[in-house]
Design a protein around this motif. Structure first.
Motif, PDB file in Angstrom:
ATOM      1  N   SER A   1       0.854  -1.188   0.000  1.00  0.00           N
ATOM      2  CA  SER A   1       0.000   0.000   0.000  1.00  0.00           C
ATOM      3  C   SER A   1       0.890   1.238   0.000  1.00  0.00           C
ATOM      4  O   SER A   1       2.107   1.152   0.126  1.00  0.00           O
ATOM      5  N   MET A   2       0.277   2.403  -0.106  1.00  0.00           N
ATOM      6  CA  MET A   2       1.006   3.673  -0.120  1.00  0.00           C
ATOM      7  C   MET A   2       1.125   4.275   1.278  1.00  0.00           C
ATOM      8  O   MET A   2       1.421   5.447   1.431  1.00  0.00           O
ATOM      9  N   LEU A   3       0.911   3.459   2.305  1.00  0.00           N
ATOM     10  CA  LEU A   3       0.955   3.960   3.671  1.00  0.00           C
ATOM     11  C   LEU A   3       2.368   4.357   4.070  1.00  0.00           C
ATOM     12  O   LEU A   3       3.350   3.778   3.604  1.00  0.00           O
ATOM     13  N   GLU A   4       2.455   5.339   4.958  1.00  0.00           N
ATOM     14  CA  GLU A   4       3.717   5.673   5.614  1.00  0.00           C
ATOM     15  C   GLU A   4       3.694   5.100   7.027  1.00  0.00           C
ATOM     16  O   GLU A   4       2.645   4.862   7.598  1.00  0.00           O
ATOM     17  N   GLY A   5       4.866   4.886   7.591  1.00  0.00           N
ATOM     18  CA  GLY A   5       4.932   4.401   8.957  1.00  0.00           C
ATOM     19  C   GLY A   5       4.810   2.892   9.035  1.00  0.00           C
ATOM     20  O   GLY A   5       5.145   2.166   8.104  1.00  0.00           O
ATOM     21  N   ASP A   6       4.310   2.415  10.182  1.00  0.00           N
ATOM     22  CA  ASP A   6       4.254   0.967  10.412  1.00  0.00           C
ATOM     23  C   ASP A   6       2.834   0.472  10.644  1.00  0.00           C
ATOM     24  O   ASP A   6       2.630  -0.615  11.201  1.00  0.00           O
ATOM     25  N   LYS A   7       1.827   1.243  10.219  1.00  0.00           N
ATOM     26  CA  LYS A   7       0.444   0.862  10.463  1.00  0.00           C
ATOM     27  C   LYS A   7      -0.115   0.070   9.282  1.00  0.00           C
ATOM     28  O   LYS A   7       0.040   0.480   8.129  1.00  0.00           O
ATOM     29  N   LEU A   8      -0.765  -1.053   9.590  1.00  0.00           N
ATOM     30  CA  LEU A   8      -1.339  -1.934   8.589  1.00  0.00           C
ATOM     31  C   LEU A   8      -2.828  -1.659   8.421  1.00  0.00           C
ATOM     32  O   LEU A   8      -3.486  -1.119   9.323  1.00  0.00           O
ATOM     33  N   ILE A   9      -3.345  -2.051   7.270  1.00  0.00           N
ATOM     34  CA  ILE A   9      -4.789  -2.086   7.050  1.00  0.00           C
ATOM     35  C   ILE A   9      -5.182  -3.559   6.987  1.00  0.00           C
ATOM     36  O   ILE A   9      -4.732  -4.298   6.108  1.00  0.00           O
ATOM     37  N   LEU A  10      -6.005  -3.996   7.931  1.00  0.00           N
ATOM     38  CA  LEU A  10      -6.367  -5.401   8.071  1.00  0.00           C
ATOM     39  C   LEU A  10      -7.833  -5.605   7.713  1.00  0.00           C
ATOM     40  O   LEU A  10      -8.645  -4.671   7.796  1.00  0.00           O
ATOM     41  N   PRO A  11      -8.220  -6.826   7.338  1.00  0.00           N
ATOM     42  CA  PRO A  11      -9.622  -7.094   6.986  1.00  0.00           C
ATOM     43  C   PRO A  11     -10.519  -7.078   8.209  1.00  0.00           C
ATOM     44  O   PRO A  11     -10.070  -7.267   9.352  1.00  0.00           O
ATOM     45  N   PRO A  12     -11.820  -6.889   8.011  1.00  0.00           N
ATOM     46  CA  PRO A  12     -12.760  -6.839   9.153  1.00  0.00           C
ATOM     47  C   PRO A  12     -12.771  -8.122   9.970  1.00  0.00           C
ATOM     48  O   PRO A  12     -13.054  -8.080  11.171  1.00  0.00           O
ATOM     49  N   ILE A  13     -12.458  -9.274   9.346  1.00  0.00           N
ATOM     50  CA  ILE A  13     -12.487 -10.532  10.069  1.00  0.00           C
ATOM     51  C   ILE A  13     -11.504 -10.542  11.235  1.00  0.00           C
ATOM     52  O   ILE A  13     -11.742 -11.172  12.267  1.00  0.00           O
ATOM     53  N   VAL A  14     -10.400  -9.773  11.107  1.00  0.00           N
ATOM     54  CA  VAL A  14      -9.415  -9.699  12.187  1.00  0.00           C
ATOM     55  C   VAL A  14     -10.023  -9.031  13.412  1.00  0.00           C
ATOM     56  O   VAL A  14      -9.862  -9.500  14.553  1.00  0.00           O
ATOM     57  N   LEU A  15     -10.747  -7.941  13.190  1.00  0.00           N
ATOM     58  CA  LEU A  15     -11.386  -7.245  14.307  1.00  0.00           C
ATOM     59  C   LEU A  15     -12.429  -8.140  14.972  1.00  0.00           C
ATOM     60  O   LEU A  15     -12.535  -8.175  16.211  1.00  0.00           O
ATOM     61  N   GLU A  16     -13.194  -8.868  14.169  1.00  0.00           N
ATOM     62  CA  GLU A  16     -14.212  -9.756  14.728  1.00  0.00           C
ATOM     63  C   GLU A  16     -13.577 -10.836  15.598  1.00  0.00           C
ATOM     64  O   GLU A  16     -14.062 -11.140  16.706  1.00  0.00           O
ATOM     65  N   GLU A  17     -12.495 -11.453  15.118  1.00  0.00           N
ATOM     66  CA  GLU A  17     -11.832 -12.503  15.882  1.00  0.00           C
ATOM     67  C   GLU A  17     -11.226 -11.965  17.171  1.00  0.00           C
ATOM     68  O   GLU A  17     -11.259 -12.618  18.221  1.00  0.00           O
ATOM     69  N   LEU A  18     -10.645 -10.750  17.111  1.00  0.00           N
ATOM     70  CA  LEU A  18     -10.056 -10.159  18.311  1.00  0.00           C
ATOM     71  C   LEU A  18     -11.117  -9.856  19.360  1.00  0.00           C
ATOM     72  O   LEU A  18     -10.934 -10.125  20.561  1.00  0.00           O
ATOM     73  N   LEU A  19     -12.243  -9.299  18.924  1.00  0.00           N
ATOM     74  CA  LEU A  19     -13.321  -9.008  19.867  1.00  0.00           C
ATOM     75  C   LEU A  19     -13.861 -10.281  20.489  1.00  0.00           C
ATOM     76  O   LEU A  19     -14.138 -10.344  21.697  1.00  0.00           O
ATOM     77  N   GLU A  20     -13.995 -11.320  19.671  1.00  0.00           N
ATOM     78  CA  GLU A  20     -14.478 -12.591  20.196  1.00  0.00           C
ATOM     79  C   GLU A  20     -13.475 -13.190  21.173  1.00  0.00           C
ATOM     80  O   GLU A  20     -13.849 -13.730  22.217  1.00  0.00           O
ATOM     81  N   LYS A  21     -12.184 -13.076  20.848  1.00  0.00           N
ATOM     82  CA  LYS A  21     -11.141 -13.604  21.714  1.00  0.00           C
ATOM     83  C   LYS A  21     -11.171 -12.933  23.084  1.00  0.00           C
ATOM     84  O   LYS A  21     -11.100 -13.591  24.128  1.00  0.00           O
ATOM     85  N   PHE A  22     -11.295 -11.615  23.101  1.00  0.00           N
ATOM     86  CA  PHE A  22     -11.265 -10.897  24.372  1.00  0.00           C
ATOM     87  C   PHE A  22     -12.562 -11.065  25.156  1.00  0.00           C
ATOM     88  O   PHE A  22     -12.563 -10.997  26.378  1.00  0.00           O
TER      89      PHE A  22
ATOM     90  N   CYS B   1      -2.775  -5.170   4.099  1.00  0.00           N
ATOM     91  CA  CYS B   1      -2.079  -4.128   3.328  1.00  0.00           C
ATOM     92  C   CYS B   1      -0.910  -3.604   4.156  1.00  0.00           C
ATOM     93  O   CYS B   1      -1.108  -3.030   5.238  1.00  0.00           O
ATOM     94  N   LEU B   2       0.307  -3.793   3.652  1.00  0.00           N
ATOM     95  CA  LEU B   2       1.526  -3.403   4.358  1.00  0.00           C
ATOM     96  C   LEU B   2       2.157  -2.193   3.675  1.00  0.00           C
ATOM     97  O   LEU B   2       2.098  -2.065   2.440  1.00  0.00           O
ATOM     98  N   PRO B   3       2.798  -1.308   4.449  1.00  0.00           N
ATOM     99  CA  PRO B   3       3.604  -0.250   3.818  1.00  0.00           C
ATOM    100  C   PRO B   3       4.695  -0.860   2.948  1.00  0.00           C
ATOM    101  O   PRO B   3       5.182  -1.964   3.212  1.00  0.00           O
ATOM    102  N   GLN B   4       5.083  -0.130   1.907  1.00  0.00           N
ATOM    103  CA  GLN B   4       6.053  -0.661   0.953  1.00  0.00           C
ATOM    104  C   GLN B   4       7.361  -1.063   1.618  1.00  0.00           C
ATOM    105  O   GLN B   4       7.932  -2.108   1.324  1.00  0.00           O
ATOM    106  N   TRP B   5       7.854  -0.236   2.562  1.00  0.00           N
ATOM    107  CA  TRP B   5       9.128  -0.556   3.211  1.00  0.00           C
ATOM    108  C   TRP B   5       9.037  -1.855   4.009  1.00  0.00           C
ATOM    109  O   TRP B   5       9.993  -2.644   4.056  1.00  0.00           O
TER     110      TRP B   5
END
Length: 662
Positions: free
Chosen positions: A13-34, A86-90
């Motif tokens: 992706s064209m992102l700067e820094g170290d922040k990823l864009i993840l699919p919604p399924i990741v958020l659902e699994e994390l909420l269920e886990k916690f 989606c990961l930053p290019q670096w």
């Protein structure tokens, strides 16, 4: 932190820094886990129910299972399509990923970073004026974690500076949110330099020189390079005329800025003409010139070969006029003995008009668009721009004109323009990526978008300053939440309150520090106690008799206390008076006690009051070395001694913070 991991396909992706864009399924699994985390049993054996709220910030370990390379990052959003990460290019390149590769992301709690050492990968890092501000702003905006061994690309406006994350504490991977990170920069290593995708950093080393007003200097510049001249000791009560003369057939561009190293894309004043002499005049009323600390002149090489030039700077209140030959000829217009040539428009002597006209019509031609007179063999080189109708006299000049004024260019913020001057004006005015020193946090930051709040616009705040100024802090005096922009006004309010503050008057006894009571002598209750009587005394004669008796006893016998400092006491002065001498002193003391202008009474007090009064006198007279005599009222000096537990240093601080100045 609960254990969780997931395998996902990776894309860039064209992102700067170290922040990823993840699919919604990741958020659902994390909420269920916690939400399924078992309750915590405390020491008192009561269950504390779990919560489905995710920890903040979320930090992940990112692993390439094929190469086993690991890095770390945060998350920006959970809206990636097709269940891809989606990961930053670096980061994509650092993990040595290829198209179609998958990554394993694992939820991992990282410790707060306390110290980081960065190693620059090119010499351009010296252009950064304030490392602390640059790192603080960029890391806060783009990074959640740091991993030792990764390359940090720090962007400032259009420039990119690359640093190796050399070492971290307390571990090799840390989070940098809500922590004070100490930054250390180690010297540049020549064998560690890398190529930087930045045009400004791809050119050769730019030469910097110094120049003074009235000094003529000569220089040379190669194609696509700059030579810079820093102007020192400027008299800003006068304007400046910068005059450049090309000494050969080359071509250069003249750019000027109040910041170091201006470029053809980022400057304030410029001259892109094709003539052999260039001149820029700057008025003394120009705000950028009048308020600048630096003044840098850049000469940019435009020719294929080296161009030699001569530079002169003079102080002028008005621009130096350029007088053309046509203006000189116009002086003869309609004069007796002169005739007007219909071909070239010049006024020539009547006796030569026929000869001149024949020669002029045979050899010269007039452009129908701009009216320029030129030789017939020069007409083929004369041109007019189809877009702006600008004239010129050579193919090289036309190519340069198209490149300067009609070539599509893009700013790092996404702004498009077809002109270098308009791009430079954009970068100096409304570009959100322009670097400014924030008036609130005092960091070197990007300007940001224009604020939408009308009050911010009226105050001239930038987008960052609008956000930064509306952050709140707690007032140390009243503990109220105050926006940073209103801190000066809030502090002024406290200053007004302080200046209008009043304390009850002190006891009339000059040796006492207690508050006066509503009695005849205006003494405190302790000092007035020996003089109180239930007998009726409308003229206060008995009261004065008791006061006279007290004075007489003090002068002859004394109070008997070694600590006494009362100047009208035998114990305080170590000198007893005989009854007659003491009686002679009673009259002025009694008169003074009844005076409206100097109602002082001198009575002995206990040891604690004596000590506090001495300290208060030191503060009042400025003998502690922290102020001037009489700066604060005696009642506030007494209060300061009480509040500071008789510490003069703390008492002075208390006065400065709470007492009004007289």
């Amino acid at each position: 932190m609960s254990s969780w991991s997931k395998r996902l396909p990776a894309v860039t992706s064209m992102l700067e820094g170290d922040k990823l864009i993840l699919p919604p399924i990741v958020l659902e699994e994390l909420l269920e886990k916690f939400s399924q985390t078992p309750p915590v049993v405390a020491e008192n054996e009561e269950e504390i129910p779990s919560t489905s709220q995710l920890p903040s910030p979320l930090t992940f370990q990112i692993l390439n299972p094929r190469t086993r390379i690991i890095t770390h990052g945060g998350v920006l959003e959970f809206n990636s399509p097709d269940e891809k990460a989606c990961l930053p290019q670096w980061m994509y390149e650092s993990l040595s990923l290829s198209e179609g590769d998958e990554i394993i992301i694992r939820l991992k709690e990282l410790p707060k970073g306390t110290w980081a050492r960065f190693r620059p990968l090119s010499l351009e890092y010296k252009e950064i004026k304030d490392y602390r501000a640059a790192f603080e702003d960029y890391l806060r905006s783009h990074y959640v974690t740091l991993t030792a061994g990764e390359v940090l690309s720090l962007r400032q406006a259009d420039s990119i500076y690359k640093f190796l994350v050399d070492s971290l504490q307390p571990e090799n991977a840390v989070r940098i949110i809500d922590t004070d990170l100490e930054v250390e920069i180690v010297p540049f290593l020549a064998n560690g330099s890398v190529s930087v995708s930045n045009k400004r950093h791809q050119r050769k080393e730019d030469k910097e020189n110094e120049i003074s007003v009235g000094q003529i200097v000569k220089g040379a510049v190669l194609k696509d390079e700059y030579t810079y001249w820093n102007l020192k000791s400027i008299d800003r009560s006068h304007g400046l005329n910068i005059h450049l003369k090309i000494l050969d057939r080359g071509d250069v561009d003249l750019v000027i800025s109040t910041e170091s190293k201006p470029t053809i894309e980022d400057h304030i004043w410029s001259d892109f003409s094709f003539s052999s002499e260039r001149s820029i005049y700057i008025s003394p009323t120009n705000s950028a010139y009048a308020t600048s600390e630096e003044f840098c002149i850049g000469v940019y090489g435009h020719s294929e070969s080296q161009t030699n030039y001569e530079l002169l700077i003079t102080n002028n209140d008005l621009p130096i006029p350029t007088v053309t030959s046509k203006e000189l000829d116009d002086e003869n217009a309609n004069k007796v003995g002169y005739a007007h040539c219909k071909n070239c428009g010049r006024w020539v002597p009547e006796r030569t008009i026929v000869l001149h006209s024949n020669y002029c019509e045979r050899n010269n031609i007039k452009c129908k668009l701009c009216g320029k007179i030129m030789r017939r063999d020069e007409e083929v080189f004369h041109w007019h721009c189809e877009l702006c109708d600008q004239p010129g006299d050579s193919p090289e000049e036309k190519i340069k004109h198209q490149e300067i004024y009609h070539k599509r260019r893009e700013c790092s913020c996404g702004y498009f323009t077809d002109s270098l001057p308009s791009l430079a004006a954009h970068k100096q005015s409304d570009c959100p990526n322009k670097l400014i020193t924030c008036r609130f946090c005092h960091n070197l930051v990007k300007k940001g978008e224009i604020p939408t709040n009308s009050r911010d616009l009226l105050e001239g705040l930038t987008g960052h300053e609008s956000y930064c100024g509306n952050r709140t802090i707690d007032c140390v005096k009243c503990n109220q939440s105050v926006s940073i922009r209103n801190v000066p006004m809030h502090a002024k309010m406290h200053e007004i309150e302080k200046q209008s503050r009043k304390l009850p008057p002190l006891c009339r006894n000059v040796n006492c520090i207690r508050t006066a009571e509503n009695n005849t002598l205006k003494l405190c209750s302790i000092c007035f106690g020996p003089f109180w009587s239930p007998a009726n005394d409308p003229m206060n004669r008995k009261l004065l008799t008791r006061l006279a008796r007290k004075y007489h006893h003090q002068l002859t016998t004394g109070c008997g206390n070694a600590w006494c400092k009362n100047k009208y006491c035998a114990s305080g002065t170590s000198k007893s008076l005989d009854p007659n001498a003491a009686a002679s002193k009673l009259v002025p003391l009694l008169q003074e006690s009844q005076s409206a202008t100097s109602p002082a009474i001198y009575l002995c007090v206990d040891q604690i009051v004596t000590r506090k009064r001495i300290l208060a006198d030191i503060l009042y007279n400025g003998q502690d070395g922290g102020g001037i005599p009489g700066e604060y009222g005696m009642e506030f000096c007494v209060e300061a001694i009480e509040m500071s537990n008789e510490d003069l240093v703390e008492a002075r601080k208390y006065l400065q913070a709470n007492a009004p100045r007289i």
